[in-house]
Design an enzyme around this catalytic site. Sequence first.
Site: not given
Ligand code: IVH
Length: 623
Positions: A135, A137, A139, A254, A344, A438, A441, A456, A461
């Site tokens: 999946e 991730k 942010d 998720y 990451k 500044c 001015c 400033c 200005c």
């Molecule tokens: S699963 C028990 N799935 O990333 C498993 N987390 O850096 C719980 N996050 O704490 C998390 N996308 O806040 C899961 N597809 C995804 C995610 C995800 C973002 C976040 C989540 C987690 C953090 C870890």
Amino acid sequence: MRNAWLGPLLLILTFSATARGITPQQAQDRVGALRAELGHHDDLYYRKAEPEITDAVYDRLKRELADLEQAFPAAAAATSPVEAIGDDRTGNFPVFRHRESMLSLEKSYSEVELRSFYARLVRQLGRGDVTCVVEPKFDGVAISVTYERGRLIRAVTRGNGVGGDDVTANVLTIRALPREMRRIAPDGSPNPIPDVVELRGEIYLPLAEFARINREREAAGEVPYAHPRNVAAGTLKQLDPEEVAGRGLAIVLYGWGAWEPAAMQPESQQEFHRRVNRWGLPGMGNYRTVRTADEMWTAVQGFGRDRRKLAYPVDGAVVKLDAVAGQRELGASDHAPHWAMAYKFPPERTETRVKVISLQVGRTGVLTPVAELAPVKLGGATVSRASLHNRAEIARLDIRAGDQVYLEKAGEIIPAIVGVNVARRPTESRPFVFPMVCPVCQTALVGEADESAVRCPNDGCPAQVRRRLQHFASAACVNIAGLGPATIDALVTRGGLKGLPGLYRLRREDLAKMGLGPGNSSDRLLAAIERSKQAELWRFIYGLGIPRVGSVAAKELARRFDGLEALMAAGASPDSTGIASTDGLSPALASALATFFAEPQNRTVVSELIACGVRPGQVARRP
Ligand code: IVH
């Protein structure tokens, strides 16, 4: 602002070079220092939503601590942050205890680490093929949303994993999160509805919304936000749900915590995703199913390649064992499951040269230093400028004209200078000296010694006047076609235009004197200025450039007040809390108005606009 990875990076490099040779006492000292540092950054990240360092630097510090604690178990403590989940509780909301604790994820940074996670799954489950889902991730900020008999009753942040901030009122403003689960699926079949389910997910800021907020900030002369995650976190922790509603937060679900009755739990992660979709809740549309380590790595790389095309901020991928029975078998540590692993993406980074450091004077007079760069490709775009934010930032990184600098996509979106390649510094270079006056001015600048913002103070200005006019005339405000930056520049520098009301006093002869006519274009400009007198009230309010009043707040104010006179009368009343109670405005909005109208020159501007015949059209008022 996320930066300064170089200092800690050098520390880490120096440290790892000597790691094997250090004494237990040195290890103990370093462990103490790292814990304090990580604690400080946790506070900035989780509670203040204003991190000072990039995720990559944070993760490196955490790894260093983990390595040290492993090598010197005596130095480790029961409460090490290596094992802890960052605590996001602010103290501003009631804390609610999760039915089932909310875990985080183990992280990896390389193909080798990720493949060894997959190999571990195969080994521990004793099978050749192990199905996983990959999946994106997201942010954002982790959230647990509880539905009881199909009805949304509560939303709680992760907090310390056991209990978090109850932010239900704010989460209820997210339009894409239905309050009721759909009982009948789109195909007509009934949906099983659990008695109670804690759905786990992420609240995030869609990238289009992030861009919109930053456009507004820039037009208002404010420094744009660096990272959508921080905006999402800061917004979610706002005390006023109306302000949250004005920012288009979104959510994705998720995973899950408690599920009652337990027998109704899905048997796989894929089945979970299908159920979320059938309930009509915002689920994970974009995941891949994989059966081998190679397929897994290909899927992870695919997300990395495509992440710029996605509508939401993504900082990695998450690999999860699909079968829930296998998940139970593998279990979890006290902070993360053994059946999932985050990967990451490496930050995009490059090097370029600072040609010069210039200073921009904003609409409110705040000076923003900007590094003008030798153009360089980064993350698919050419970058030739990067904000240096303020004088403290320049001092901290000691950035100088001529320096070779490391440029990184902070938050993967906005380019930021994160360090200087000191080895390539020209010998004749000198530290940047912030001017005392500044640059436009020559008025003496103001700013407390301990404040990073320098202003400033000259309201007249020309740079500030230009910015104010640009903002006012922009399409987002009263929309004066033909009044672009070049014309504004001419009007201010050659025509002596000093403020917004002056626009409405312009005559054809004035434009002619500046070489802007007579002719069709100046007639068109005068007609557009005249037309703008009828613009909707909120456009004028927004156009005034009241700090902290963006388009959303301006619309809110326009619904509550009859016109500019009424707004000014309320704002000029001495007691800002009085406004809040009489007009039902949030205290923040009331005090923004009060501060603005406390300045006599701001009242003069509004009175003069009215005297010039500005008659904003009204939008529907709240009954
Ligand atoms: S699963 C028990 N799935 O990333 C498993 N987390 O850096 C719980 N996050 O704490 C998390 N996308 O806040 C899961 N597809 C995804 C995610 C995800 C973002 C976040 C989540 C987690 C953090 C870890």
